[in-house]
Scaffold this active site. Structure first.
Site, PDB file in Angstrom:
ATOM      1  N   TYR A  69       0.848  -1.207   0.000  1.00 49.15           N
ATOM      2  CA  TYR A  69       0.000   0.000   0.000  1.00 49.15           C
ATOM      3  C   TYR A  69       0.883   1.256   0.000  1.00 49.15           C
ATOM      4  O   TYR A  69       1.118   1.867   1.045  1.00 49.15           O
ATOM      5  CB  TYR A  69      -0.910   0.013   1.235  1.00 49.15           C
ATOM      6  N   TRP A  92      -8.895   6.198   5.734  1.00 50.17           N
ATOM      7  CA  TRP A  92      -9.167   5.843   7.140  1.00 50.17           C
ATOM      8  C   TRP A  92      -7.919   5.358   7.844  1.00 50.17           C
ATOM      9  O   TRP A  92      -7.757   5.547   9.040  1.00 50.17           O
ATOM     10  CB  TRP A  92     -10.392   4.939   7.298  1.00 50.17           C
ATOM     11  N   ASP A  93      -6.969   4.775   7.085  1.00 47.47           N
ATOM     12  CA  ASP A  93      -5.670   4.465   7.688  1.00 47.47           C
ATOM     13  C   ASP A  93      -5.051   5.738   8.260  1.00 47.47           C
ATOM     14  O   ASP A  93      -4.504   5.751   9.369  1.00 47.47           O
ATOM     15  CB  ASP A  93      -4.694   3.930   6.624  1.00 47.47           C
ATOM     16  N   GLN A 146     -14.112   6.405   2.021  1.00 40.94           N
ATOM     17  CA  GLN A 146     -13.867   5.313   2.978  1.00 40.94           C
ATOM     18  C   GLN A 146     -14.561   5.687   4.280  1.00 40.94           C
ATOM     19  O   GLN A 146     -14.994   6.835   4.432  1.00 40.94           O
ATOM     20  CB  GLN A 146     -12.348   5.141   3.195  1.00 40.94           C
ATOM     21  N   ASP A 194     -13.035  -4.836   2.677  1.00 40.29           N
ATOM     22  CA  ASP A 194     -13.151  -5.213   1.273  1.00 40.29           C
ATOM     23  C   ASP A 194     -13.840  -6.548   1.008  1.00 40.29           C
ATOM     24  O   ASP A 194     -14.744  -6.655   0.221  1.00 40.29           O
ATOM     25  CB  ASP A 194     -11.765  -5.313   0.633  1.00 40.29           C
ATOM     26  N   TYR A 240      -8.601 -11.973   4.110  1.00 41.63           N
ATOM     27  CA  TYR A 240      -8.941 -10.550   4.210  1.00 41.63           C
ATOM     28  C   TYR A 240     -10.411 -10.284   4.584  1.00 41.63           C
ATOM     29  O   TYR A 240     -11.308 -10.538   3.795  1.00 41.63           O
ATOM     30  CB  TYR A 240      -8.631  -9.949   2.839  1.00 41.63           C
ATOM     31  N   GLU A 265      -0.717  -6.122   9.672  1.00 39.34           N
ATOM     32  CA  GLU A 265      -1.939  -5.475   9.170  1.00 39.34           C
ATOM     33  C   GLU A 265      -3.173  -6.054   9.871  1.00 39.34           C
ATOM     34  O   GLU A 265      -4.092  -5.334  10.246  1.00 39.34           O
ATOM     35  CB  GLU A 265      -2.044  -5.703   7.650  1.00 39.34           C
TER      36      GLU A 265
HETATM   37  C1  DGY Z   1      -6.765  -2.866  -1.790  1.00 36.39           C
HETATM   38  O1  DGY Z   1      -6.276  -2.595  -2.880  1.00 36.39           O
HETATM   39  O2  DGY Z   1      -6.691  -3.975  -1.248  1.00 36.39           O
HETATM   40  C2  DGY Z   1      -7.400  -1.808  -1.025  1.00 36.39           C
HETATM   41  O3  DGY Z   1      -8.001  -2.265   0.125  1.00 36.39           O
HETATM   42  C3  DGY Z   1      -8.334  -0.951  -1.829  1.00 36.39           C
HETATM   43  O4  DGY Z   1      -8.535   0.175  -1.071  1.00 36.39           O
END
Ligand code: DGY
Length: 427
Positions: free
Chosen positions: A36, A42-43, A108, A170, A355, A399
């Protein structure tokens, strides 16, 4: 490691602070290196709470940088692509939003006003906080106004979401059915996430095909809000967004009172009242929580996930509903090694390390603990905190965490986990 030993050990605040510094890209923090590489909304809000413990100036800067990417219509995009990076897909070319700071075209969970209220109330440097609040307030008002105006144009009291990525959760099983109804993209692409993280911990391809169909859909229709509201093939009432927005709007009102800021305040009060009534339509007496809702099929989404108990955080439950949710959470915590798992382990779709289908996210545990505290259940709040602490003590700053084993998953040296540790677990 025994429970007692873990309790005696302290969170390594130096290590947590180092993660924030290492992931700082000059005014904003990436969630983690590689997987990322940009600023996620929101992070970033959660990260600002961590910065507040080590560098207040830098904490306010996190917010300022994010709001520099706010769209003219008030939306705060979920990603700001400040610099090019090959390690992530889909990038700004796929989103095609052509904004001054390249960005995604969805938002978000709007946790910013809540974070800013905490920053304002816990700061050491009052003059700095007053100055920053002055510039951020109108932007926050515009952002909340965008949610109510664009995502609830019929004034139902419940804003809607157009993408599972907008929920931040997600791959939650709650989104499976509405997402299955979305067409798949007919072009090929190369995912980059699987180059960083084991495929067992990430979404499957059919889901990705649909995520991308939606991204393409907004672009093909020129980001036209009215058209998207009427025709988007994915439209969900996400209880987590509704709840986080509710708490943030009430925090925003409080900030407006402090600053004697009047513009937009009456509208905010009306929206809070409207949502306070409308949320009851989502209550499930059978599940003892509030169910997400598919606006396309008109059906409730019958999965118990952490989203469904977030009305505790939003102050949206009455006393009986709150008691029902607290009991549910107590039993849920007992059913996994570490908690609270993002999906209830009794679900047929539960996967402890994939996830949002089971793993534990610490910022969500913080929100639910905060809600439990607000509703007068400090023991439950403490169980959530201690369980979150176990994750970090056992595995480090990942994470997310496998709910059955406590093992770290996804990206390592993760910014919001370090921030939650600094803000919530170390104190
Ligand atoms: C991802 O790419 O996994 C993200 O969560 C999208 O925001």
């Amino acid at each position: 490691m025994s429970q007692k030993k873990q309790q005696e050990q302290r969170i390594d605040v130096e290590a947590a602070a180092r993660i924030l510094r290492d992931n700082d890209r000059g005014g904003y923090s990436v969630p983690t290196h590689g997987l990322y590489p940009f600023q996620w909304s929101w992070d970033s809000a959660i990260t600002a709470l961590g910065w507040m413990k080590i560098d207040e100036q830098r904490a306010w800067q996190e917010a300022e940088t994010m709001f520099r990417g706010q769209w003219a219509n008030g939306m705060v995009p979920h990603i700001l692509f400040h610099k090019d990076a090959e390690s992530y897909f889909p990038g700004p070319d796929i989103w095609g939003s052509n904004t001054a700071i390249p960005s995604s075209a969805i938002s978000q969970p709007p946790v910013w006003a809540t974070a800013i209220r905490i920053m304002y109330e816990t700061c050491q440097n009052r003059a700095l906080a007053e100055e920053k609040l002055g510039t951020l307030l109108p932007k926050l008002i515009a952002y909340h106004d965008w949610w109510y105006r664009e995502r609830d144009p019929e004034d139902t009291g419940l804003v809607c979401s157009y993408h599972p990525w907008e929920s931040g959760m997600d791959n939650s099983p709650a989104w499976d059915d509405p997402l299955d109804a979305v067409p798949e993209v007919d072009w090929t692409y190369q995912r980059r996430d699987l180059g960083h993280v084991d495929a067992d911990q990430r979404p499957h391809k059919p889901q990705y095909d649909r995520y991308l169909y939606l991204v393409d859909f907004y672009k093909r229709h020129g980001f036209d809000s009215q058209y998207i509201y009427e025709h988007c093939p994915y439209k969900v009432i996400d209880v987590s967004i509704v709840s986080i927005l509710q708490r943030a709007s009430s925090d925003l009102l409080e900030l407006c009172r402090h600053a004697d800021y009047k513009s937009g305040v009456d509208e905010l009060e009306n929206e809070l009242a409207r949502t306070g009534t409308a949320i009851n339509r989502l209550w499930s007496g059978k599940r003892h929580c509030f169910l997400n809702h598919d606006l396309m099929s008109g059906q409730p989404l019958d999965e118990v996930t952490t989203a469904t108990v977030l009305p505790l955080f939003g102050g949206l439950a009455d006393t009986d509903q709150a008691a029902g949710m607290c009991n549910l959470i107590g039993e849920w915590l007992a059913a996994t090694k570490v908690g609270l798992s993002s999906t209830h382990p009794s679900s047929a779709r539960y996967e402890s390390q994939r996830y949002w289908r089971g793993p534990v996210w610490l910022h969500i545990n913080w929100m639910i603990a905060r809600g439990a505290d607000d509703y007068g259940d400090p023991q439950l709040a403490e169980r959530l905190r201690s369980s979150a602490r176990d994750c970090v003590m056992t595995s480090g700053f990942w994470e997310y965490f496998d709910a059955d084993t406590g093992d770290g998953c996804g990206g390592d040296n993760f910014t919001w986990t370090a921030a939650v540790a600094l803000y919530w677990l170390a104190s």
